[in-house]
Design a protein around this motif. Structure first.
Motif, short mmCIF file in Angstrom:
data_model
loop_
_atom_site.label_atom_id
_atom_site.label_comp_id
_atom_site.label_asym_id
_atom_site.label_seq_id
_atom_site.Cartn_x
_atom_site.Cartn_y
_atom_site.Cartn_z
N GLN A 135 0.83 -1.21 0.00
CA GLN A 135 0.00 0.00 0.00
C GLN A 135 0.86 1.26 0.00
O GLN A 135 0.56 2.22 -0.70
CB GLN A 135 -0.92 0.01 1.22
CG GLN A 135 -2.12 -0.90 1.06
CD GLN A 135 -3.01 -0.83 2.28
OE1 GLN A 135 -2.52 -0.89 3.41
NE2 GLN A 135 -4.30 -0.69 2.08
N GLN A 136 1.94 1.22 0.79
CA GLN A 136 2.82 2.40 0.82
C GLN A 136 3.46 2.62 -0.55
O GLN A 136 3.61 3.75 -1.00
CB GLN A 136 3.90 2.23 1.89
CG GLN A 136 3.36 2.29 3.30
CD GLN A 136 4.46 2.07 4.34
OE1 GLN A 136 5.50 2.70 4.32
NE2 GLN A 136 4.21 1.16 5.26
N LEU A 137 3.84 1.53 -1.20
CA LEU A 137 4.45 1.65 -2.53
C LEU A 137 3.43 2.16 -3.54
O LEU A 137 3.75 2.99 -4.41
CB LEU A 137 5.00 0.30 -2.99
CG LEU A 137 6.24 -0.19 -2.27
CD1 LEU A 137 6.55 -1.63 -2.67
CD2 LEU A 137 7.43 0.71 -2.58
N ALA A 138 2.20 1.67 -3.42
CA ALA A 138 1.17 2.05 -4.39
C ALA A 138 0.89 3.55 -4.32
O ALA A 138 0.47 4.15 -5.32
CB ALA A 138 -0.10 1.24 -4.14
N LEU A 139 1.15 4.14 -3.16
CA LEU A 139 0.94 5.59 -3.03
C LEU A 139 1.91 6.36 -3.92
O LEU A 139 1.65 7.49 -4.30
CB LEU A 139 1.11 6.03 -1.58
CG LEU A 139 0.02 5.58 -0.62
CD1 LEU A 139 0.36 6.00 0.80
CD2 LEU A 139 -1.33 6.17 -1.04
N LEU A 140 3.06 5.74 -4.22
CA LEU A 140 4.04 6.40 -5.08
C LEU A 140 3.62 6.33 -6.54
O LEU A 140 4.06 7.14 -7.36
CB LEU A 140 5.39 5.68 -4.99
CG LEU A 140 6.22 5.76 -3.73
CD1 LEU A 140 7.46 4.90 -3.89
CD2 LEU A 140 6.62 7.20 -3.49
N ALA A 141 2.84 5.31 -6.84
CA ALA A 141 2.70 4.90 -8.24
C ALA A 141 1.46 5.50 -8.90
O ALA A 141 0.60 6.04 -8.24
CB ALA A 141 2.62 3.38 -8.31
N GLU B 97 -0.35 -6.00 -6.56
CA GLU B 97 -0.24 -7.43 -6.22
C GLU B 97 1.01 -8.06 -6.85
O GLU B 97 1.41 -9.16 -6.48
CB GLU B 97 -1.51 -8.21 -6.62
CG GLU B 97 -1.77 -8.32 -8.12
CD GLU B 97 -2.64 -7.18 -8.65
OE1 GLU B 97 -2.74 -6.14 -7.97
OE2 GLU B 97 -3.21 -7.34 -9.76
N ASN B 98 1.63 -7.37 -7.79
CA ASN B 98 2.84 -7.91 -8.44
C ASN B 98 4.14 -7.39 -7.84
O ASN B 98 5.21 -7.83 -8.25
CB ASN B 98 2.83 -7.57 -9.93
CG ASN B 98 2.12 -8.62 -10.76
OD1 ASN B 98 1.54 -9.54 -10.20
ND2 ASN B 98 2.14 -8.48 -12.06
N TYR B 99 4.07 -6.48 -6.88
CA TYR B 99 5.32 -5.97 -6.28
C TYR B 99 6.09 -7.12 -5.63
O TYR B 99 5.52 -7.95 -4.93
CB TYR B 99 5.02 -4.94 -5.19
CG TYR B 99 4.45 -3.63 -5.64
CD1 TYR B 99 4.76 -3.08 -6.88
CD2 TYR B 99 3.60 -2.92 -4.80
CE1 TYR B 99 4.24 -1.86 -7.26
CE2 TYR B 99 3.07 -1.69 -5.17
CZ TYR B 99 3.39 -1.17 -6.41
OH TYR B 99 2.88 0.04 -6.78
N HIS B 100 7.39 -7.13 -5.83
CA HIS B 100 8.25 -8.14 -5.22
C HIS B 100 9.68 -7.63 -5.28
O HIS B 100 9.98 -6.71 -6.04
CB HIS B 100 8.15 -9.47 -5.98
CG HIS B 100 8.64 -9.32 -7.40
ND1 HIS B 100 7.80 -8.93 -8.42
CD2 HIS B 100 9.87 -9.44 -7.93
CE1 HIS B 100 8.50 -8.83 -9.53
NE2 HIS B 100 9.76 -9.13 -9.28
N LEU B 101 10.55 -8.25 -4.50
CA LEU B 101 11.97 -7.91 -4.57
C LEU B 101 12.71 -9.16 -5.09
O LEU B 101 12.83 -10.16 -4.38
CB LEU B 101 12.47 -7.50 -3.18
CG LEU B 101 13.86 -6.88 -3.11
CD1 LEU B 101 13.99 -6.08 -1.81
CD2 LEU B 101 14.99 -7.88 -3.21
#
Ligand code: 3AM
Length: 178
Positions: free
Chosen positions: A15-21, A34-38
């Motif tokens: 969710q925090q990352l999605a705020l950037l995007a 749902e696809n974010y990964h490292l």
């Protein structure tokens, strides 16, 4: 099947990352949350029998859990063009240690060595001719991004089905960290 080893990310961090995007860069194909990964190690297309050997080898790997903090944003480029926009990772020796152990384990299981330097990141978008000025503004605007630290207690073997729009990543096996 096409495989890679990665850390999946907890919901709150996604969710925090999605705020950037999602905004401000024409030509960006934003990765769905749902696809974010490292990615720890891209494996690629392999046969089922070899996947089994890899699974067996990864199951025997022992490494400690740790805390992971995503911080900063940046781009990768190829031939002078930015191709990928990502969130970075704060210095994290246990992450480097895990990545090194996975590399050794996979080589012992018969995979050729990964030649590329490990640059831990979470891809936020792939870029097709995104205007460099917009990218620069995005990087500057999110320069101070720092997510809350999250505990990492396992790593995951994912399969990847390349689709027309977005790849579908499926967690196949989770391996606990000690
Ligand atoms: O973690 P990111 O999004 O940077 O780009 C692919 C994705 O990276 C990368 O593996 C991750 C999971 O699909 N990838 C795809 N093909 C690759 C290749 N041939 C590759 N990485 C290295 N070599």
């Amino acid at each position: 099947m096409r495989l890679f080893v990665a850390l999946d990310l907890p919901f709150a961090l996604r969710q925090q990352l999605a705020l950037l995007a999602g905004r401000g860069i024409p030509g960006a194909r934003w990765v769905p949350a749902e696809n974010y990964h490292l990615t720890l190690r891209f494996i690629g297309e392999i046969q089922a029998w070899q996947a089994e050997e890899i699974d067996h080898a990864l199951a025997g790997l022992r490494a400690p859990g740790f805390a992971l903090t995503l911080a900063g944003v940046g781009t990768f480029s190829k031939g002078g063009r930015s191709t990928q926009l990502w969130a970075g990772v704060e210095r994290c020796p246990p992450l480097d240690h895990l990545r090194a152990k996975i590399e050794t384990t996979l080589q012992r299981a018969g995979l050729p060595p990964e030649r590329r330097r490990f640059a831990p990141h979470v891809t936020l978008a792939r870029l097709d001719n995104a205007p460099e000025a917009k990218l620069a503004a995005f990087l500057q605007g999110h320069n101070l991004f720092r997510a809350d630290p999250v505990p990492v207690a396992h790593f995951t073997l994912f399969s990847s089905l390349l689709g027309k729009e977005q790849a579908v990543y499926t967690p196949e096996v989770e391996y606990a960290l000690g």
